[in-house]
Design a protein around this motif. Structure first.
Motif, PDB file in Angstrom:
ATOM      1  N   THR A  39       0.843  -1.199   0.000  1.00 18.03           N
ATOM      2  CA  THR A  39       0.000   0.000   0.000  1.00 18.03           C
ATOM      3  C   THR A  39       0.876   1.246   0.000  1.00 18.03           C
ATOM      4  OG1 THR A  39      -1.682  -1.198   1.235  1.00 18.03           O
ATOM      5  CG2 THR A  39      -1.841   1.195   1.237  1.00 18.03           C
ATOM      6  N   TYR A  40       0.435   2.247  -0.761  1.00 15.63           N
ATOM      7  CA  TYR A  40       1.148   3.518  -0.861  1.00 15.63           C
ATOM      8  C   TYR A  40       0.202   4.664  -0.528  1.00 15.63           C
ATOM      9  CZ  TYR A  40       4.907   0.970  -3.085  1.00 15.63           C
ATOM     10  OH  TYR A  40       5.924   0.095  -3.322  1.00 15.63           O
ATOM     11  N   THR A  41       0.762   5.801  -0.156  1.00 12.42           N
ATOM     12  CA  THR A  41      -0.048   6.987   0.094  1.00 12.42           C
ATOM     13  C   THR A  41      -0.019   7.936  -1.100  1.00 12.42           C
ATOM     14  OG1 THR A  41       1.831   8.069   1.168  1.00 12.42           O
ATOM     15  CG2 THR A  41       0.261   6.898   2.595  1.00 12.42           C
ATOM     16  N   ALA A  67       3.644   4.884  -6.047  1.00 11.42           N
ATOM     17  CA  ALA A  67       3.194   3.540  -6.444  1.00 11.42           C
ATOM     18  C   ALA A  67       3.509   3.276  -7.909  1.00 11.42           C
ATOM     19  CB  ALA A  67       1.702   3.390  -6.186  1.00 11.42           C
ATOM     20  N   ASP A  89      -7.636   3.812  -1.672  1.00  9.36           N
ATOM     21  CA  ASP A  89      -6.477   2.943  -1.492  1.00  9.36           C
ATOM     22  C   ASP A  89      -5.631   2.911  -2.754  1.00  9.36           C
ATOM     23  OD1 ASP A  89      -7.339   2.026   1.110  1.00  9.36           O
ATOM     24  OD2 ASP A  89      -8.828   0.796   0.067  1.00  9.36           O
ATOM     25  N   ILE A  97      -2.518   0.649  -4.266  1.00 10.04           N
ATOM     26  CA  ILE A  97      -1.836  -0.617  -4.003  1.00 10.04           C
ATOM     27  C   ILE A  97      -1.019  -1.039  -5.227  1.00 10.04           C
ATOM     28  CG2 ILE A  97      -2.194  -3.082  -3.500  1.00 10.04           C
ATOM     29  CD1 ILE A  97      -4.819  -2.224  -2.090  1.00 10.04           C
TER      30      ILE A  97
END
Length: 164
Positions: A39-41, A46, A68, A70
Protein backbone atom coordinates in the motif's frame (compact mmCIF):
# COMPACT_ATOMS: atom_id res chain seq x y z
CA UNK A 1 -22.22 -11.68 -2.89
CA UNK A 2 -21.34 -9.61 -5.92
CA UNK A 3 -18.41 -10.56 -8.11
CA UNK A 4 -16.63 -7.31 -7.33
CA UNK A 5 -16.83 -7.97 -3.58
CA UNK A 6 -15.55 -11.48 -4.23
CA UNK A 7 -12.50 -10.09 -6.09
CA UNK A 8 -11.75 -7.86 -3.13
CA UNK A 9 -12.06 -10.84 -0.76
CA UNK A 10 -9.79 -12.96 -2.96
CA UNK A 11 -7.14 -10.22 -3.01
CA UNK A 12 -7.31 -9.86 0.78
CA UNK A 13 -7.36 -13.66 1.18
CA UNK A 14 -4.27 -14.02 -0.99
CA UNK A 15 -2.42 -11.45 1.08
CA UNK A 16 -3.53 -13.08 4.34
CA UNK A 17 -2.49 -16.55 3.20
CA UNK A 18 0.92 -15.30 2.10
CA UNK A 19 1.39 -13.58 5.46
CA UNK A 20 0.23 -16.66 7.38
CA UNK A 21 2.51 -18.97 5.41
CA UNK A 22 5.40 -16.67 6.14
CA UNK A 23 4.68 -16.60 9.88
CA UNK A 24 4.18 -20.38 10.16
CA UNK A 25 7.59 -21.04 8.71
CA UNK A 26 9.32 -18.13 10.45
CA UNK A 27 10.56 -20.36 13.28
CA UNK A 28 12.04 -22.84 10.80
CA UNK A 29 13.33 -20.24 8.36
CA UNK A 30 14.11 -16.70 9.53
CA UNK A 31 13.40 -15.32 6.04
CA UNK A 32 9.72 -14.50 5.55
CA UNK A 33 7.97 -14.27 2.21
CA UNK A 34 7.11 -10.63 1.55
CA UNK A 35 3.48 -9.77 0.75
CA UNK A 36 2.81 -9.25 -2.96
CA UNK A 37 0.52 -6.33 -2.01
CA UNK A 38 2.08 -3.04 -0.94
CA UNK A 39 0.00 0.00 0.00
CA UNK A 40 1.15 3.52 -0.86
CA UNK A 41 -0.05 6.99 0.09
CA UNK A 42 1.03 8.55 -3.21
CA UNK A 43 0.02 7.54 -6.73
CA UNK A 44 3.33 8.88 -8.01
CA UNK A 45 5.30 6.62 -5.62
CA UNK A 46 3.19 3.54 -6.44
CA UNK A 47 3.43 4.04 -10.20
CA UNK A 48 7.22 4.58 -9.93
CA UNK A 49 7.61 1.14 -8.31
CA UNK A 50 5.94 -0.46 -11.34
CA UNK A 51 7.78 1.84 -13.76
CA UNK A 52 4.64 3.53 -15.08
CA UNK A 53 3.91 7.09 -16.12
CA UNK A 54 1.23 8.61 -13.89
CA UNK A 55 -1.95 8.10 -15.93
CA UNK A 56 -5.05 8.22 -13.75
CA UNK A 57 -8.62 9.29 -14.51
CA UNK A 58 -9.44 12.86 -13.53
CA UNK A 59 -13.20 12.41 -13.88
CA UNK A 60 -15.29 9.93 -11.88
CA UNK A 61 -18.99 9.63 -11.09
CA UNK A 62 -20.16 12.13 -8.47
CA UNK A 63 -19.29 11.20 -4.89
CA UNK A 64 -16.28 8.94 -5.54
CA UNK A 65 -12.96 9.72 -3.87
CA UNK A 66 -9.56 8.05 -3.97
CA UNK A 67 -9.12 5.64 -1.05
CA UNK A 68 -6.48 2.94 -1.49
CA UNK A 69 -3.36 2.84 -3.68
CA UNK A 70 -1.84 -0.62 -4.00
CA UNK A 71 0.92 -2.26 -6.03
CA UNK A 72 0.57 -5.99 -6.69
CA UNK A 73 3.80 -7.95 -7.08
CA UNK A 74 5.61 -4.84 -8.36
CA UNK A 75 3.78 -5.23 -11.69
CA UNK A 76 0.20 -3.93 -11.35
CA UNK A 77 -0.73 -0.55 -9.87
CA UNK A 78 -4.28 0.01 -8.67
CA UNK A 79 -6.42 2.70 -7.10
CA UNK A 80 -9.67 2.08 -5.28
CA UNK A 81 -12.18 4.91 -5.42
CA UNK A 82 -15.12 4.72 -2.99
CA UNK A 83 -18.36 6.66 -2.51
CA UNK A 84 -20.28 7.34 0.73
CA UNK A 85 -22.43 4.23 0.15
CA UNK A 86 -19.27 2.08 0.11
CA UNK A 87 -19.47 1.30 -3.63
CA UNK A 88 -16.07 1.03 -5.32
CA UNK A 89 -14.44 1.70 -8.65
CA UNK A 90 -11.12 -0.03 -9.25
CA UNK A 91 -8.62 1.44 -11.72
CA UNK A 92 -5.64 -0.72 -12.68
CA UNK A 93 -2.61 -0.10 -14.89
CA UNK A 94 0.39 -2.22 -15.88
CA UNK A 95 2.91 -2.66 -18.66
CA UNK A 96 1.85 -4.80 -21.61
CA UNK A 97 -1.50 -5.58 -23.16
CA UNK A 98 -2.93 -8.42 -21.04
CA UNK A 99 -6.27 -8.33 -19.20
CA UNK A 100 -5.25 -7.24 -15.68
CA UNK A 101 -8.79 -6.83 -14.32
CA UNK A 102 -8.87 -10.12 -12.42
CA UNK A 103 -12.55 -10.39 -13.44
CA UNK A 104 -13.49 -13.68 -15.14
CA UNK A 105 -17.25 -13.04 -15.07
CA UNK A 106 -19.12 -13.87 -18.28
CA UNK A 107 -21.18 -10.76 -18.99
CA UNK A 108 -24.35 -10.41 -21.04
CA UNK A 109 -22.64 -7.82 -23.26
CA UNK A 110 -18.99 -7.92 -24.32
CA UNK A 111 -18.27 -5.37 -27.04
CA UNK A 112 -15.72 -2.86 -28.29
CA UNK A 113 -16.49 0.87 -28.37
CA UNK A 114 -14.39 3.67 -29.80
CA UNK A 115 -13.36 6.94 -28.15
CA UNK A 116 -11.52 9.02 -30.72
CA UNK A 117 -8.73 6.68 -31.86
CA UNK A 118 -8.93 4.53 -28.70
CA UNK A 119 -10.80 1.20 -28.68
CA UNK A 120 -12.15 -0.04 -25.34
CA UNK A 121 -13.70 -3.41 -24.51
CA UNK A 122 -16.74 -2.91 -22.28
CA UNK A 123 -18.55 -5.68 -20.45
CA UNK A 124 -21.83 -5.59 -18.60
CA UNK A 125 -25.48 -5.45 -19.59
CA UNK A 126 -27.27 -3.90 -22.54
CA UNK A 127 -27.27 -0.48 -20.82
CA UNK A 128 -24.60 -0.54 -18.11
CA UNK A 129 -20.87 -1.26 -17.96
CA UNK A 130 -19.27 -3.25 -15.13
CA UNK A 131 -15.79 -3.61 -16.66
CA UNK A 132 -13.75 -1.64 -19.20
CA UNK A 133 -10.41 -2.83 -20.65
CA UNK A 134 -7.97 -1.23 -23.06
CA UNK A 135 -4.30 -0.97 -24.02
CA UNK A 136 -2.34 1.99 -25.31
CA UNK A 137 1.31 2.89 -25.77
CA UNK A 138 2.63 -0.34 -24.23
CA UNK A 139 0.35 -0.14 -21.17
CA UNK A 140 -2.84 -1.95 -20.24
CA UNK A 141 -5.73 -0.57 -18.19
CA UNK A 142 -8.92 -1.72 -16.53
CA UNK A 143 -11.80 -0.02 -14.77
CA UNK A 144 -14.16 -2.16 -12.66
CA UNK A 145 -17.42 -0.69 -11.42
CA UNK A 146 -19.14 -2.24 -8.42
CA UNK A 147 -22.16 -0.12 -9.35
CA UNK A 148 -22.33 -0.32 -13.18
CA UNK A 149 -22.49 2.91 -15.18
CA UNK A 150 -23.58 3.88 -18.73
CA UNK A 151 -21.08 3.44 -21.56
CA UNK A 152 -21.09 7.22 -22.14
CA UNK A 153 -19.83 7.73 -18.58
CA UNK A 154 -17.04 5.18 -19.17
CA UNK A 155 -16.08 7.01 -22.36
CA UNK A 156 -15.95 10.31 -20.45
CA UNK A 157 -13.74 8.80 -17.70
CA UNK A 158 -11.32 7.19 -20.16
CA UNK A 159 -11.09 10.38 -22.22
CA UNK A 160 -9.64 12.19 -19.16
CA UNK A 161 -6.52 10.05 -19.09
CA UNK A 162 -3.56 12.10 -20.29
CA UNK A 163 -1.90 10.48 -23.31
CA UNK A 164 1.60 11.53 -24.21
Amino acid sequence: MKTYGMKRMLTVGLAASVLCMGSVHAAENPQQIPSPLVTYTSVRDAWAVVGLPVYTPTLLPVGYAQKDIIVIDKSIAEIFYRNDAGKEILFRMAKGDADISGDSTVYEVNQVVQIGRQYIRVKGTEKLVSLALWSRGGYTFSLSFEEPIPVEAVQAIVSTLPWS
